[in-house]
Design a protein around this motif. Structure first.
Motif, PDB file in Angstrom:
ATOM      1  N   ILE A 139      36.502  37.942  32.406  1.00  0.00           N
ATOM      2  CA  ILE A 139      37.499  38.767  33.090  1.00  0.00           C
ATOM      3  C   ILE A 139      36.848  39.875  33.913  1.00  0.00           C
ATOM      4  O   ILE A 139      37.432  40.399  34.849  1.00  0.00           O
ATOM      5  N   PHE A 154      41.196  44.848  29.061  1.00  0.00           N
ATOM      6  CA  PHE A 154      41.179  44.244  30.395  1.00  0.00           C
ATOM      7  C   PHE A 154      42.235  43.153  30.448  1.00  0.00           C
ATOM      8  O   PHE A 154      42.173  42.195  29.682  1.00  0.00           O
ATOM      9  N   GLU A 155      43.200  43.281  31.353  1.00  0.00           N
ATOM     10  CA  GLU A 155      44.253  42.279  31.512  1.00  0.00           C
ATOM     11  C   GLU A 155      44.070  41.532  32.822  1.00  0.00           C
ATOM     12  O   GLU A 155      43.466  42.037  33.765  1.00  0.00           O
ATOM     13  N   GLY A 156      44.661  40.334  32.885  1.00  0.00           N
ATOM     14  CA  GLY A 156      44.587  39.527  34.103  1.00  0.00           C
ATOM     15  C   GLY A 156      44.128  38.123  33.791  1.00  0.00           C
ATOM     16  O   GLY A 156      43.705  37.806  32.680  1.00  0.00           O
ATOM     17  N   ARG A 173      41.650  34.793  34.917  1.00  0.00           N
ATOM     18  CA  ARG A 173      40.390  34.521  35.613  1.00  0.00           C
ATOM     19  C   ARG A 173      40.626  33.885  36.978  1.00  0.00           C
ATOM     20  O   ARG A 173      39.816  34.009  37.886  1.00  0.00           O
ATOM     21  N   ARG A 206      42.817  42.604  38.511  1.00  0.00           N
ATOM     22  CA  ARG A 206      42.590  42.917  37.101  1.00  0.00           C
ATOM     23  C   ARG A 206      43.188  44.293  36.807  1.00  0.00           C
ATOM     24  O   ARG A 206      43.208  45.165  37.663  1.00  0.00           O
TER      25      ARG A 206
END
Length: 454
Positions: free
Chosen positions: A100, A238-240, A242, A247
């Motif tokens: 990420i 950490f979000e999101g 790939r 992010r």
């Protein structure tokens, strides 16, 4: 001869038991016990050694208070989520899915701090020094004061820190470290707990800020014992995805600042670049007049953000219609549907309902209630919202009333900056707004809001 015995330790809370149990008495988790080997001679040695720190109890009025000295990471969005910069002696945990961008952002901030403040030590237990050098060259994050070492023994890492005396230390990751006096494997409850405790002692005594990278489980939760989150000062997530370019760093815990801030980044070839204007990112694909689409305003910490909410209601022949919410609380969606069926007599019992927040952002709180209402009505009636450049804010109550929200003026100022000219908001909020550059439409009930739009 040293006495060796086996213990079963809970991965979630660290509860110890002489035998395996299906359910942990400490945290009520199922199948969380793992077997570990304990050396009794080490515990006896610990009991024999006593350390006097020389500290004595003081009256709270005698203790001197001062502002924390912070280090600038050189990345504005990262500074925002940790409260304005790195506090000396603090322990920060950052976690997220593999790939990420955790190591990327830490290497970028390490390079910035090294150029500004002096020596920085990057300890990696997952990659070789050559791999880190290749990434640093790609990110253009090379610096003479940035030192890297590939090591997993916590005692050797401590020697490096004491001999170098760096201004900042990064540990990537805590699950790879081990202490030689503990017989269990790296990543186990005992190893993670003891290694984190040693790092905390080093950071606090030497006044060095530390960043620790932690893995996550398949469910997206922090891997390792739950006590890890209690030991550190700050927890970042950490979000999101790939496959997506954006992010988000979110603060879960922060002893030196607020826990409601987010940082937005964009992944590029040259690394993570901060996004200062988040609203433009989440609205870049927005076509203003579309069926089932409404722009709402939310507040993340001190930052107002405008996002698009999309709703789709389609007739179904199934006995149990589907209710799918992405980025919106599922219980909140059920509540809004019940209000629409009761107060507006709009039937949703024979329709599948899907609600999505564009851009992958999670909407917390009640800022988007009225926006979801209008998007659902627009979709089920197959009617576009004719008002151009429309923003909708407001909370919906169970009796169908539209309730005021906090910090409405901040959101409206952001909307004006983004070019919105019409804003639907609660009547009580409208009375307090001084900005006359937009057309403010005050409403008191859901029925009134729907009638004014359609």
């Amino acid at each position: 001869m040293a006495k060796i015995k086996k213990m079963f330790v809970c991965n979630e809370c660290g509860y110890e038991s002489p035998k395996w149990m299906g359910k942990c008495p400490g945290c009520n988790g199922w199948n969380t016990f793992t077997e570990e080997v304990k050396d009794e001679s080490i515990n006896n040695f610990k009991r024999a050694v006593t350390i006097s720190s020389g500290n004595k109890p003081k009256s709270i009025t005698e203790v001197k208070s001062s502002e924390y000295e912070r280090l600038d990471t050189g990345i504005g969005e990262l500074n925002r989520v940790i409260g304005g910069g790195l506090v000396k002696g603090s322990l920060t945990l950052i976690s997220g899915d593999p790939g990420i961008g955790k190591s990327t952002i830490l290497l970028q901030s390490a390079s910035n701090i090294a150029k500004k403040y002096g020596k920085v030590l990057y300890v990696s237990g997952e990659e070789s020094e050559e791999q880190i050098k290749m990434r640093a060259e790609r990110l253009k994050a090379t610096c003479n004061e940035l030192y890297i070492v590939s090591e997993t023994n916590i005692d050797i890492i401590e020697e490096h820190i004491l001999s170098m005396e760096p201004t900042f230390v990064i540990i990537d990751s805590i699950q790879t470290l081990y202490k030689a006096t503990i017989t269990s494997a790296p990543g186990s409850v005992s190893q993670v707990r003891e290694c984190t405790n040693d790092l905390m002692r080093i950071g606090k005594t030497k006044n060095i800020p530390l960043f620790i990278v932690a893995h996550v489980t398949k469910q997206g939760e922090l891997a390792g014992p739950r006590v890890l989150e209690h030991m550190v000062d700050t927890v970042l997530y950490f979000e999101g995805e790939r496959t997506q370019e954006f992010r988000i760093i979110r603060t879960i815990k922060n002893r030196f600042g607020t826990t409601s801030e987010i940082g937005v980044f964009e992944m590029k070839e040259s690394g993570l670049e901060e996004v200062t204007d988040a609203s433009s990112v989440f609205l870049q694909e927005k076509s203003m007049q579309q069926e089932g689409s409404v722009v709402i305003g939310i507040l993340e910490g001190t930052r107002p953000i405008l996002v698009e909410i999309q709703a789709l209601a389609s007739e179904t022949k199934a006995v149990m219609p589907r209710r799918t919410a992405v980025g919106v609380d599922h219980q909140r969606l059920s509540l809004i549907l019940a209000v629409l069926e009761k107060k507006l007599k709009v039937p949703f019992y024979n329709s599948d309902v899907y609600v999505n927040v564009v851009g992958g952002l999670n909407v917390d709180g009640t800022y988007g209630d009225l926006g979801i209402v209008l998007a659902l009505i627009s979709s089920i009636k197959s009617r576009e919202i004719k008002l151009e450049n429309l923003l909708v804010i407001g909370e919906v109550g169970l009796t169908g009333e539209v309730r005021p929200i906090a910090h409405a003026e901040k959101i409206i100022n952001e909307a004006v900056k983004m070019g919105f000219t019409n804003i639907i908001l609660p009547e009580k909020n409208k009375a307090k707004i001084t900005n006359k550059m937009v057309n403010l439409i005050g409403v008191t009930t859901v029925k009134e809001a729907v009638s004014k739009i359609f």
